[in-house]
Design a protein around this motif. Structure first.
Motif, PDB file in Angstrom:
ATOM      1  N   SER A 233     130.795  84.716  -1.737  1.00  0.00           N
ATOM      2  CA  SER A 233     130.684  84.461  -3.177  1.00  0.00           C
ATOM      3  C   SER A 233     129.673  83.350  -3.442  1.00  0.00           C
ATOM      4  CB  SER A 233     132.055  84.102  -3.757  1.00  0.00           C
ATOM      5  OG  SER A 233     132.491  82.820  -3.312  1.00  0.00           O
ATOM      6  N   PHE A 234     129.616  82.353  -2.562  1.00  0.00           N
ATOM      7  CA  PHE A 234     128.614  81.300  -2.712  1.00  0.00           C
ATOM      8  C   PHE A 234     127.211  81.850  -2.470  1.00  0.00           C
ATOM      9  CE2 PHE A 234     129.730  76.844  -3.373  1.00  0.00           C
ATOM     10  CZ  PHE A 234     131.089  76.977  -3.586  1.00  0.00           C
ATOM     11  N   THR A 235     127.091  82.739  -1.488  1.00  0.00           N
ATOM     12  CA  THR A 235     125.795  83.374  -1.242  1.00  0.00           C
ATOM     13  C   THR A 235     125.359  84.176  -2.457  1.00  0.00           C
ATOM     14  OG1 THR A 235     126.224  83.510   1.126  1.00  0.00           O
ATOM     15  CG2 THR A 235     124.575  85.001   0.222  1.00  0.00           C
ATOM     16  N   LEU A 236     126.286  84.943  -3.032  1.00  0.00           N
ATOM     17  CA  LEU A 236     125.978  85.705  -4.239  1.00  0.00           C
ATOM     18  C   LEU A 236     125.561  84.779  -5.368  1.00  0.00           C
ATOM     19  CD1 LEU A 236     125.971  88.382  -5.830  1.00  0.00           C
ATOM     20  CD2 LEU A 236     128.406  87.995  -6.296  1.00  0.00           C
ATOM     21  N   GLY A 237     126.217  83.623  -5.471  1.00  0.00           N
ATOM     22  CA  GLY A 237     125.867  82.674  -6.514  1.00  0.00           C
ATOM     23  C   GLY A 237     124.451  82.145  -6.382  1.00  0.00           C
ATOM     24  N   GLN A 238     123.999  81.922  -5.151  1.00  0.00           N
ATOM     25  CA  GLN A 238     122.629  81.457  -4.955  1.00  0.00           C
ATOM     26  C   GLN A 238     121.619  82.517  -5.364  1.00  0.00           C
ATOM     27  OE1 GLN A 238     121.966  79.291  -1.149  1.00  0.00           O
ATOM     28  NE2 GLN A 238     124.168  79.554  -0.827  1.00  0.00           N
ATOM     29  N   LEU A 239     121.924  83.773  -5.073  1.00  0.00           N
ATOM     30  CA  LEU A 239     121.025  84.852  -5.480  1.00  0.00           C
ATOM     31  C   LEU A 239     121.041  85.026  -6.999  1.00  0.00           C
ATOM     32  CD1 LEU A 239     121.849  87.454  -2.681  1.00  0.00           C
ATOM     33  CD2 LEU A 239     119.959  85.818  -2.769  1.00  0.00           C
ATOM     34  N   ILE A 240     122.231  84.903  -7.594  1.00  0.00           N
ATOM     35  CA  ILE A 240     122.325  84.981  -9.055  1.00  0.00           C
ATOM     36  C   ILE A 240     121.507  83.867  -9.703  1.00  0.00           C
ATOM     37  CG2 ILE A 240     123.892  84.708 -11.016  1.00  0.00           C
ATOM     38  CD1 ILE A 240     126.027  86.110  -9.383  1.00  0.00           C
ATOM     39  N   LEU A 241     121.594  82.670  -9.140  1.00  0.00           N
ATOM     40  CA  LEU A 241     120.845  81.543  -9.688  1.00  0.00           C
ATOM     41  C   LEU A 241     119.345  81.798  -9.648  1.00  0.00           C
ATOM     42  CD1 LEU A 241     120.619  78.656 -10.756  1.00  0.00           C
ATOM     43  CD2 LEU A 241     120.734  77.848  -8.393  1.00  0.00           C
ATOM     44  N   ALA A 242     118.845  82.334  -8.523  1.00  0.00           N
ATOM     45  CA  ALA A 242     117.414  82.616  -8.425  1.00  0.00           C
ATOM     46  C   ALA A 242     116.989  83.610  -9.499  1.00  0.00           C
ATOM     47  CB  ALA A 242     117.076  83.145  -7.034  1.00  0.00           C
ATOM     48  N   GLY A 243     117.800  84.667  -9.727  1.00  0.00           N
ATOM     49  CA  GLY A 243     117.448  85.658 -10.730  1.00  0.00           C
ATOM     50  C   GLY A 243     117.529  85.116 -12.141  1.00  0.00           C
ATOM     51  N   VAL A 244     118.608  84.392 -12.465  1.00  0.00           N
ATOM     52  CA  VAL A 244     118.772  83.847 -13.808  1.00  0.00           C
ATOM     53  C   VAL A 244     117.703  82.796 -14.093  1.00  0.00           C
ATOM     54  CG1 VAL A 244     120.319  82.560 -15.326  1.00  0.00           C
ATOM     55  CG2 VAL A 244     121.239  84.355 -13.849  1.00  0.00           C
ATOM     56  N   ALA A 245     117.423  81.930 -13.106  1.00  0.00           N
ATOM     57  CA  ALA A 245     116.402  80.895 -13.306  1.00  0.00           C
ATOM     58  C   ALA A 245     115.012  81.504 -13.467  1.00  0.00           C
ATOM     59  CB  ALA A 245     116.416  79.922 -12.127  1.00  0.00           C
ATOM     60  N   TYR A 246     114.765  82.631 -12.811  1.00  0.00           N
ATOM     61  CA  TYR A 246     113.460  83.298 -12.965  1.00  0.00           C
ATOM     62  C   TYR A 246     113.307  83.887 -14.361  1.00  0.00           C
ATOM     63  CZ  TYR A 246     109.490  86.345 -11.949  1.00  0.00           C
ATOM     64  OH  TYR A 246     108.273  86.964 -11.972  1.00  0.00           O
ATOM     65  N   LEU A 247     114.413  84.405 -14.926  1.00  0.00           N
ATOM     66  CA  LEU A 247     114.368  85.022 -16.250  1.00  0.00           C
ATOM     67  C   LEU A 247     114.445  83.988 -17.368  1.00  0.00           C
ATOM     68  CD1 LEU A 247     116.721  88.077 -15.627  1.00  0.00           C
ATOM     69  CD2 LEU A 247     114.219  88.086 -15.725  1.00  0.00           C
ATOM     70  N   ILE A 248     115.186  82.900 -17.147  1.00  0.00           N
ATOM     71  CA  ILE A 248     115.381  81.869 -18.174  1.00  0.00           C
ATOM     72  C   ILE A 248     114.741  80.582 -17.662  1.00  0.00           C
ATOM     73  CG2 ILE A 248     117.064  80.642 -19.594  1.00  0.00           C
ATOM     74  CD1 ILE A 248     119.030  82.894 -19.086  1.00  0.00           C
ATOM     75  N   ARG A 249     113.547  80.290 -18.073  1.00  0.00           N
ATOM     76  CA  ARG A 249     112.802  79.145 -17.544  1.00  0.00           C
ATOM     77  C   ARG A 249     113.150  77.813 -18.219  1.00  0.00           C
ATOM     78  NH1 ARG A 249     108.429  81.014 -14.393  1.00  0.00           N
ATOM     79  NH2 ARG A 249     109.065  83.038 -13.576  1.00  0.00           N
ATOM     80  N   PRO A 250     113.340  77.734 -19.543  1.00  0.00           N
ATOM     81  CA  PRO A 250     113.684  76.435 -20.167  1.00  0.00           C
ATOM     82  C   PRO A 250     115.020  75.927 -19.639  1.00  0.00           C
ATOM     83  CG  PRO A 250     112.929  77.998 -21.825  1.00  0.00           C
ATOM     84  CD  PRO A 250     113.121  78.774 -20.569  1.00  0.00           C
ATOM     85  N   TRP A 251     115.071  74.668 -19.260  1.00  0.00           N
ATOM     86  CA  TRP A 251     116.229  74.163 -18.530  1.00  0.00           C
ATOM     87  C   TRP A 251     117.505  74.152 -19.388  1.00  0.00           C
ATOM     88  CZ3 TRP A 251     119.408  69.995 -19.430  1.00  0.00           C
ATOM     89  CH2 TRP A 251     119.005  69.063 -20.385  1.00  0.00           C
ATOM     90  N   ARG A 252     117.380  73.903 -20.682  1.00  0.00           N
ATOM     91  CA  ARG A 252     118.580  73.844 -21.522  1.00  0.00           C
ATOM     92  C   ARG A 252     119.241  75.220 -21.629  1.00  0.00           C
ATOM     93  NH1 ARG A 252     119.339  69.121 -24.312  1.00  0.00           N
ATOM     94  NH2 ARG A 252     117.576  67.664 -24.330  1.00  0.00           N
TER      95      ARG A 252
END
Length: 574
Positions: A233-252
């Motif tokens: 689940s932690f591994t999945l979370g890291q992959l989710i973070l990479a995808g979400v951060a790539y799509l949503i660039r503004p930090w807020r």
């Protein structure tokens, strides 16, 4: 009979265990997003000093931005614009080819910075200018988050043993949702640090209570797989973070996107039943029976559940309930020899593992590749590493698995410092492999710790061990700063501590296929039985100094009829 026998009679690893585990592991996957969030929200884009307002008119005569930058900002040793210095006066002579200026006066960036916003349009670094002299504030924000994780481990670990597992878990979901949204809303750096601290506290509250609930509701044969699923689940979370951060660039907006789902987790967490183990040990037998009946119905064992009464359920833990202490303190982790040995070894293991893990994983920009690519690589490498860890934990044991992965990770980190700097791909691959080993050992240690401590102090023990890990997370940035004095110090520090942790694991007992213990006294009895079994085994194997010709029938009969110690039988079975 052990409590796990009761769970087996109610369906073993049935529908309830599968649904319960899934509902607990889903929040843990998004929890990993918060742990590595500053790799994106605090990314440092390329930057250089903004030109002086006094030279605005001069800029109109040289409207080419490259020319203006060349005349106002000196170059560093690599030929890139200096990020923290500018010329006091524009050096127009530098616009001519093959011309250099020596001894020109420079100054700091008095008028701010110009940032390259092509990859990161908005981060806390660009919003609050956390560069140059203010760069340590960026690391301070991450240290404050880790301090929150440390405080949360101490607070929620103690509360869970006193108030139960479910209450602190439900509160942690709500606190993370509210503080995460507040982090994205408020506009000051001090408020950002305060709310990040509160978010860090919830990390410990969620991970510790989720693991305990999974372990305490799972029969023995399902504990290993459940513990490793937490790692996935932690591994999945890291992959989710990479995808979400790539799509949503503004930090807020990124901060808000990974925080709001915890409101959903907060709502459905009210359905999750409290640990019946904890309820029985604290005299709440009626509620424990009601929860067990719900488990029986969901697992298709309705008749077995209807036959349950308080007397029947208490019989599984009667001797343990009679000896349980009414109150516990952190001193109980050192009160008896067996507990003291476990606690001291786990302090070393958690501290060293955490320091090496966060030393590798919390600054992805240092590898010189795309931060999104490195995040994915660091997540994907965990999949085969944890698959190997799962196999070895099931068929070899917890102790050998954790020790081997920690020592291998330490060796990979040390070897990596001999790879030339220009071979960034190889360096990143080796670092990812070392991080995969550390991630696998980390999740194995979570499961191992939960099995080593008895139910009476399990949450307190895991909380105390987690505090040691958070100290390791706090020390990791300090070790990294030693690279300014010598490049070999950080990898040597991270590698050596990882190897030390692997050696410390060798002093712990194996828990594969062993039932969970309920009290400190039960643990001491088991250790004492193992010692007596070893002494008897040594006495059996020691050659006699006098021949036994039947002259001593009492001794001969005793040796022949001595039963095999239970601890040795269990060891052979494992």
């Amino acid at each position: 009979m052990a409590f796990t026998d009761l769970l087996d009679s109610l369906g073993g690893v049935g529908r309830f265990q599968l649904v319960y585990t899934a509902l607990l592991l889903l929040p843990c996957s998004l929890l990993a997003c918060h742990n590595f969030l500053q790799n994106f929200t605090a990314a440092v884009p390329g930057h250089h000093c903004r030109g002086s307002a006094n030279h605005t008119m001069a800029a109109t005569n040289h409207n080419h931005s490259g020319a203006w930058l060349r005349a106002t900002v000196p170059l560093d040793q690599l030929g890139a614009p200096e990020p923290c210095r500018r010329f006091t006066e524009p050096q127009w002579a530098l616009l001519s080819p093959n011309t250099s200026v020596h001894g020109a006066a420079t100054e700091g960036c008095r008028d701010g910075w110009v940032y390259d916003l092509s990859t990161f349009p908005a981060t806390i670094v660009t919003e609050w200018d956390l560069v140059c002299e203010a760069r340590p504030l960026r690391d301070l924000a991450q240290s404050i988050y880790m301090a929150g994780v440390l405080v949360g481990a101490a607070v929620f670990g103690s509360l869970a043993d006193r108030l139960g597992r479910k209450g602190p878990l439900v509160w942690s979901y709500l606190q993370l949702a509210v503080s995460g949204a507040a982090t994205a809303y408020f506009g000051s750096f001090s408020a950002y640090c305060v709310f990040r601290f509160l978010m860090g506290m919830t990390f410990s509250g969620i991970i510790l209570n989720s693991l305990s609930l999974v372990v305490e509701w799972m029969p023995t044969r399902g504990r290993t797989v459940a513990g490793v699923l937490l790692g996935y689940s932690f591994t999945l979370g890291q992959l989710i973070l990479a995808g979400v951060a790539y799509l949503i660039r503004p930090w807020r907006w990124l901060q808000f996107a990974v925080s709001v789902p915890f409101l959903i987790f907060f709502l459905y967490s009210w359905w999750l039943p409290e640990s019946s183990r904890w309820l029985l040990l604290h005299g709440r037998s009626q509620l424990a029976v009601e929860n067990l009946r719900k488990v029986a119905v969901m697992n298709g064992r309705t008749q077995e559940g209807e036959r349950l009464t308080k007397e029947v359920v208490n019989s599984y833990l009667q001797s343990e309930i009679a000896s349980v202490r009414t109150s516990n303190s952190v001193l109980d982790l050192f009160r008896t020899p067996a507990i003291r040995k476990v606690t001291c070894c786990l302090m070393v293991v958690w501290f060293s593992t955490s320091m090496a893990y966060y030393g590798l994983a919390m600054d992805l920009q240092k590898f010189g590749l795309s931060v999104y690519l490195v995040q994915v690589l660091f997540g994907v490498i965990d999949i085969p590493a944890m698959l190997v860890a799962t196999t070895t934990m099931i068929y070899v044991g917890r102790r050998a698995t954790v020790a081997s992965f920690l020592i291998l990770a330490g060796l990979m980190v040390i070897v990596n410092m001999f790879v030339p700097e220009d071979m960034q791909t190889l360096r990143t691959a080796q670092a990812a492999l070392g991080k995969g080993c550390l991630a696998s050992s980390f999740i194995c240690v979570y499961l191992f710790t939960g099995e080593l401590y008895p139910t009476e102090i399990r949450q307190m023990g895991m909380g105390f061990a987690s505090v040691s890990a958070r100290f390791g997370g706090l020390v990791a940035p300090l070790i990294t700063t030693l690279g300014e004095f010598s490049a070999i110090l950080p990898p040597m520090g991270f590698g050596a501590t990882s190897i030390l942790a692997g050696l410390a694991v060798c002093f712990l007992a194996e828990t594969r296929n062993a039932p969970l213990l309920e009290t400190i006294e039960a643990m001491e009895r088991r250790v004492q039985g193992e010692r007596e079994g070893e002494r008897e085994s040594q006495a059996d194997s020691r050659p006699s100094t006098e021949p036994d010709m039947g002259l001593n029938p009492m001794r001969s009969t005793t040796l022949r009829s001595r039963p095999e110690p239970k601890s040795r039988i269990r060891c052979l079975t494992d």
